[in-house]
Design a protein around this motif. Structure first.
Motif, PDB file in Angstrom:
ATOM      1  N   TRP A 113      85.544  44.800  44.197  1.00  0.00           N
ATOM      2  CA  TRP A 113      86.155  43.527  43.818  1.00  0.00           C
ATOM      3  C   TRP A 113      86.798  43.618  42.429  1.00  0.00           C
ATOM      4  O   TRP A 113      87.627  42.773  42.062  1.00  0.00           O
ATOM      5  CB  TRP A 113      85.101  42.421  43.814  1.00  0.00           C
ATOM      6  N   PRO A 138      81.274  41.462  50.167  1.00  0.00           N
ATOM      7  CA  PRO A 138      80.652  40.191  49.793  1.00  0.00           C
ATOM      8  C   PRO A 138      81.699  39.095  49.622  1.00  0.00           C
ATOM      9  O   PRO A 138      82.807  39.345  49.157  1.00  0.00           O
ATOM     10  CB  PRO A 138      79.953  40.505  48.463  1.00  0.00           C
ATOM     11  N   ALA A 139      81.335  37.884  50.012  1.00  0.00           N
ATOM     12  CA  ALA A 139      82.228  36.726  49.849  1.00  0.00           C
ATOM     13  C   ALA A 139      81.376  35.490  49.638  1.00  0.00           C
ATOM     14  O   ALA A 139      80.217  35.445  50.045  1.00  0.00           O
ATOM     15  CB  ALA A 139      83.134  36.552  51.054  1.00  0.00           C
ATOM     16  N   SER A 140      81.976  34.484  49.034  1.00  0.00           N
ATOM     17  CA  SER A 140      81.241  33.259  48.703  1.00  0.00           C
ATOM     18  C   SER A 140      81.845  32.061  49.416  1.00  0.00           C
ATOM     19  O   SER A 140      83.017  32.091  49.820  1.00  0.00           O
ATOM     20  CB  SER A 140      81.297  33.017  47.192  1.00  0.00           C
ATOM     21  N   SER A 160      87.007  33.440  51.739  1.00  0.00           N
ATOM     22  CA  SER A 160      85.716  32.756  51.632  1.00  0.00           C
ATOM     23  C   SER A 160      84.816  33.207  52.767  1.00  0.00           C
ATOM     24  O   SER A 160      85.288  33.678  53.808  1.00  0.00           O
ATOM     25  CB  SER A 160      85.895  31.236  51.698  1.00  0.00           C
ATOM     26  N   SER A 161      83.526  33.054  52.578  1.00  0.00           N
ATOM     27  CA  SER A 161      82.577  33.460  53.613  1.00  0.00           C
ATOM     28  C   SER A 161      82.747  32.615  54.874  1.00  0.00           C
ATOM     29  O   SER A 161      82.609  33.123  55.995  1.00  0.00           O
ATOM     30  CB  SER A 161      81.143  33.360  53.090  1.00  0.00           C
ATOM     31  N   ALA A 185      77.410  42.757  39.716  1.00  0.00           N
ATOM     32  CA  ALA A 185      78.633  42.103  39.246  1.00  0.00           C
ATOM     33  C   ALA A 185      79.008  42.571  37.849  1.00  0.00           C
ATOM     34  O   ALA A 185      80.185  42.766  37.532  1.00  0.00           O
ATOM     35  CB  ALA A 185      78.450  40.589  39.271  1.00  0.00           C
ATOM     36  N   TRP A 217      86.234  33.631  42.149  1.00  0.00           N
ATOM     37  CA  TRP A 217      86.190  33.599  43.605  1.00  0.00           C
ATOM     38  C   TRP A 217      84.829  34.016  44.157  1.00  0.00           C
ATOM     39  O   TRP A 217      84.599  33.935  45.361  1.00  0.00           O
ATOM     40  CB  TRP A 217      87.258  34.519  44.193  1.00  0.00           C
ATOM     41  N   LEU A 218      83.926  34.501  43.302  1.00  0.00           N
ATOM     42  CA  LEU A 218      82.612  34.960  43.749  1.00  0.00           C
ATOM     43  C   LEU A 218      81.506  34.160  43.091  1.00  0.00           C
ATOM     44  O   LEU A 218      81.567  33.861  41.893  1.00  0.00           O
ATOM     45  CB  LEU A 218      82.409  36.444  43.404  1.00  0.00           C
ATOM     46  N   SER A 219      80.491  33.815  43.881  1.00  0.00           N
ATOM     47  CA  SER A 219      79.269  33.214  43.341  1.00  0.00           C
ATOM     48  C   SER A 219      78.208  34.311  43.294  1.00  0.00           C
ATOM     49  O   SER A 219      77.841  34.875  44.327  1.00  0.00           O
ATOM     50  CB  SER A 219      78.784  32.060  44.228  1.00  0.00           C
ATOM     51  N   VAL A 220      77.762  34.619  42.084  1.00  0.00           N
ATOM     52  CA  VAL A 220      76.808  35.716  41.893  1.00  0.00           C
ATOM     53  C   VAL A 220      75.512  35.147  41.335  1.00  0.00           C
ATOM     54  O   VAL A 220      75.544  34.349  40.388  1.00  0.00           O
ATOM     55  CB  VAL A 220      77.392  36.773  40.934  1.00  0.00           C
ATOM     56  N   GLY A 271      77.012  36.447  48.241  1.00  0.00           N
ATOM     57  CA  GLY A 271      77.995  37.265  48.951  1.00  0.00           C
ATOM     58  C   GLY A 271      77.714  37.497  50.410  1.00  0.00           C
ATOM     59  O   GLY A 271      78.603  37.851  51.171  1.00  0.00           O
TER      60      GLY A 271
END
Length: 350
Positions: A63, A198-200, A211-212, A242, A252-255, A258
């Motif tokens: 990413w 991984p996606a959020s 997005s997921s 990350a 764009w990612l929630s860590v 994912g």
């Protein structure tokens, strides 16, 4: 010519399949191979006969290229290339051996190092420990083009015959390639592995298509269109991961998070509960091919519900090398040096 599927879509044998939701060992080939083997052993111990891994699980999805400029990315990409996996390598041999000991078919997504080039690749390793299919994502998506090359022609042959059925594979946004999907369905897949990074969940920033929710829907549509089971395998990213990839602040990612793994039936219904997006785990489902027969009573998109007199695609599935030898002996010697996998998916025997 009439097609006889063996096993057929009326086969009532029940067997277990597994979708992997796990964090890669980022930028670490040795650690990635060890974790891959550990997951194969764990899934096999739980009874899984088919095990699906995420896209580029080895050595993780970069990413980084989406979130930074090239100057920032360059040191990470150099490390990424150094830890990519070659098809013909001791590391791949150890994964194949693990599949053989597990008596399981494994679909593995990995960053393939081929000379000095990288590809987003998948191999299908059958329960005898042999690579029955080697393919590369036909077209990298967006900024992936900075790192990865286009897949070779043979990559469109992506369905393999096994004792338990015909197993296919798709990588990430190949789920959106209509011509590739049409060719895929025409190979009569009964089960497919959809590999994803991984996606959020969509947070209002960036395209909803990244997005997921969107990505799970793309895989669900393939299951419905193809009338096949879908093993949807995804990566997870921790805070430490990350930070290592310099995406801790990427909007764009929630860590941590994912993950969005799932297993779909051939009518599109979810067969598993979701794991938490930040959780590592393996999802299992007991399936039987007769459910495909039930789904295809409604529609068979490349069979009696198709209209080849109106719509058809023209396909070239033969690789072209940068050098072609006119002399047969030279050509044969060059082919031996390149050691391309004997891709059984291109065969016509069902």
């Amino acid at each position: 010519m009439p097609i006889t599927l063996n096993p057929s879509n009326s086969d009532t044998r029940v067997f277990k399949v597994a979708a992997v939701q796990a964090e890669p060992v980022w930028l670490d080939l040795k650690g990635s191979v060890e974790k891959t083997i550990a997951i194969i052993r764990a899934a096999s111990a739980a009874g899984a006969k088919i095990i699906g891994f995420p896209e580029v699980f080895i050595p993780g999805y970069p990413w980084t290229i989406w979130a930074n400029n090239f100057t920032t990315c360059q040191p990470i990409l150099k490390e990424y290339q150094a830890n990519a996996l070659a098809v013909h390598s001791p590391e791949m041999e150890s994964i194949c051996l693990a599949a053989k000991f597990a008596s399981a078919t494994v679909v593995l997504g990995f960053a393939e190092r081929d000379g000095s080039s990288l590809y987003i690749s998948q191999v299908t390793i059958t329960a005898d420990g042999k690579i029955a299919n080697h393919r590369q994502k036909i077209k990298p998506t967006g900024y992936e083009k900075v790192v990865f090359g286009d897949g070779k022609a043979q990559t469109i042959h992506n369905v393999v015959q096994t004792e338990l059925g015909r197993i296919g594979s798709l990588s990430c946004w190949e789920h959106l390639q209509p011509f590739l999907k049409c060719h895929f369905y025409a190979q009569h897949p009964q089960i497919f592995v959809g590999g994803w990074p991984p996606a959020s969940p969509h947070k209002g920033e960036g395209p909803y298509s990244i997005s997921s929710e969107a990505w799970r829907t793309m895989s669900q549509v393939v299951a419905i269109e193809g009338g096949c089971y879908g093993i949807i395998s995804t990566q997870v990213m921790s805070q430490a991961g990350a930070e290592k990839l310099k995406v801790a602040n990427f909007q764009w990612l929630s860590v941590p998070g994912g993950g969005f793994a799932c297993i779909y039936g051939p009518d599109g219904r979810p067969l598993t509960e979701s794991l938490e997006p930040s959780a590592e785990g393996i999802l299992y489902a007991d399936i039987s091919l007769d459910k495909i027969g039930e789904a295809k009573m409604m529609a068979e998109m490349t069979g009696n519900d198709s209209r080849p007199d109106l719509f058809r695609i023209v396909v070239n599935g033969r690789n072209k090398d940068i050098i072609e030898y006119e002399n047969y002996a030279e050509s044969k010697a060059a082919a031996a040096r390149s050691r391309e996998v004997d891709n059984v998916a291109s065969g016509k025997t069902f």
